[in-house]
Motif scaffolding. Sequence first.
Motif: not given
Length: 815
Positions: A124-131, A134-144
């Motif tokens: 399951t793809k849970v997040g993407s970021h371009v750049g 800069d810092s960034w976050n992804v919540d993986i709770t539901d996918a887990v």
Amino acid sequence: MKRFILLLVIYGFVVGDLYAKVPTTCHKIRLKDNWEFLRQDVGNIWELVRPVKKGQPEEQPIWTQVTLPHCFNAEDAVDPNVNYYQGPGWYRTCLKLNNPYQNGRVLLEFEGAGQKTDVYIYMTKVGSHVGGYDSWNVDITDAVQTFLLSKDAERFGGKIPLSIRCDNTRDAEMIPSDLSDFNLYGGIYRYLNLVYLPEVSVASLKIVPTLDTKMKKASLDISGLFYNPTDIRQASVEVFVKNPQGKIVYAQSLGDVTPLGEFSIQGINLDNPYLWDVISPQLYTCEVVVTANGQKMTAMEKFGFRSFEFIEKGPFFLNGKRLLLRGTHRHEDHAGVGAAMTEEQMIQEMKMMKDMGVNFIRLGHYQQSEIILNLCDELGILVWEEIPWCRGGVGNETYRRQTKRMLNNMIIQHYNHPSVIIWGLGNENDWPNDFPVFKQNEIRKLMSELNTIAHQLDKTRKTAIRRCDFCSDIVDVYSPSVWAGWYRGNYTDYQKMSKEEMEKVRHFLHVEWGGDSHAGRHAEAVAPLRKEGEVEGDAALNGSALVLKKGDWSETYIVKLIDWHLKEQENMPWLTGTAYWPFKDFSTPVRPANPIPYVNQKGVIERDFTPKESYYVFQSYWTKKPMLHIYGHSWPVRWGNDGDEKEILVYSNCSKVELFVNGESQGIHQRDSQDFPAAGLRWNVKLKNGLNTLRAVTVDTKESLTDELTFEYQTEKWGKATAFQVKATPLKSGIIKVEAQLVDDKGIRCLDSREFIYFDIAGDGKLIQNQGTVTGSRKIQARNGRAQILVQTHQGTSCVAVKANNIQTSFITVK
């Protein structure tokens, strides 16, 4: 008056990412170990997680074990024979989760990864970021949770398969441009954190301190954003402000809060606040404690009270007093690791800057790690931080959105740092060629939009750009291109050139000056030495652009260039300050022909933290702690005629220094910063053929300082280089230094040779190469006819070959 306001408003900056950074002090785990890496793409995500039977043809490609942070280009960025890799790479591991919060959230916090990133939990793809910055976050709770309920979970024994794809493929429609004078690295090259949060937490904190220096008062506004994905409706909030000694100076508790949207506390007043400045960087702490369903989370941010002002066509003021900004630059780059510097390496680098006397830094040319900003706060280093809009022109709408988003994220993520005084909007944006059409009006339009965004997000700081004259009127502070003595003119033109540029803009700040130096390359002056008391004529410059060659890449020339600039800066009352480019040598794809291929060698230290001679010149002008350094510790052989007078330079911030040559005093000299070169601490002495010893001693100081060095003086004249003299020197267990010296047909050292020298090896050992340093490069231009490389023996025997064009190859056995 204090007001606590709850607003059902979501910050625009969190759209696309969960939120900027995690302002919490607990339950954050660095995911450093147990990673595998593949430097290529895969067919699909199933290929990374499917069961594999040993010996079957569908067995996967070979993965390597790595630790994070990790960079694709740790070595190939400075490999003389290849273009550095730009493409996809995969990381994978299995997470063992243990969230202490019932029904809590699990996040992955990326402090930086380049340049495009996709994150998968199992398939399951849970997040993407371009750049990449800069810092960034992804919540993986539901996918887990979904994975743990699936039939495939049993195969992983309760662990969670995590796969991450990073990609630094060339893409003209994103920033920074591949025309930039630095590598666009790939990989998870900053820390990746596993974060456990309760059901309700604080997503961000914004601290707005205001200082009235005349009234000795300060006020404070605090705002933040709740993170509450499961829509919990009741919580309590406690807010604490602590002074630099840890004493609570403000506290407020609120119960029965609906933790949705934004919260805000305004009008906190403090008397006699401690000030943050470059000498004593006093930091306050804001803590916000949220309690919901019996679970507690503490968010914490540091901040400081300070004021600053750029006087129009005049100097810079910090907290009401003039401060000459004494600065440098930093790239995220280091020998052997590329961009993947550890926290320990970052600390060492920033402390070396502070020990050099730096009070200002431009973080070029992109947002840098939170660790670096924290260190600037703690050490007292003012900051110009900028987005990576660098060269190439302006792309499509996607390009423009990314540029604005990265400015947005940089300001939001680093707003609370008292060290930051300038948001940089671009660098060398007058540089075309990424697109067929280069339109100045389009660059002006985007620059104006960025300037507006910056001031809307932050009314307290200035905006700036470097080298784009047709946009100089848009920003608050402008830095033109002034490279006196390197790219144009003589360094003695520096003050004149700077004043001319200062008169063109409201606020002038000179960032980027200096020149390249090949560490360990030195030059003997080719014009008559200045006699004591002589001030007229070319010889008065004694080693300037009129005596030494700015293209020779010698430390001798660069030391004089820096010396002159620093002398002049003390005598320019209107000057805001400057920033030398850069602090450390760094890799670049646009300089393959440099003495160390693919390395920008303008640093005052090498890529592995080894100081060059120029480091001590800065110390002699910028530091208070007593220091003493004789120029030439990396100059083992000087040359000239028998009976020649040779110049000895001593760099010190002490008032008097005595020099001894071969045990005989050459007299005491008084330091005078306006007496160029070396602030008057120079001696013209005769050297004897063979070994000479120099010793400098401070006079009339509380604690006597001594510096000593020994070198050879060669009077024999050499002809054309025809051969090598090669020797091996053990350094430490398993490490040997191999040195090759070019000589003529009579065996006399050729001390002006700049031949490219190549090293190769066969046997049990290996070359310590691709480091981008003078002892860690298998192809390198000679420094006064010599080159060196380190060998890791692996407790065996190897044969090292030394080659150069039209020179007979030499061999040496090491073991």
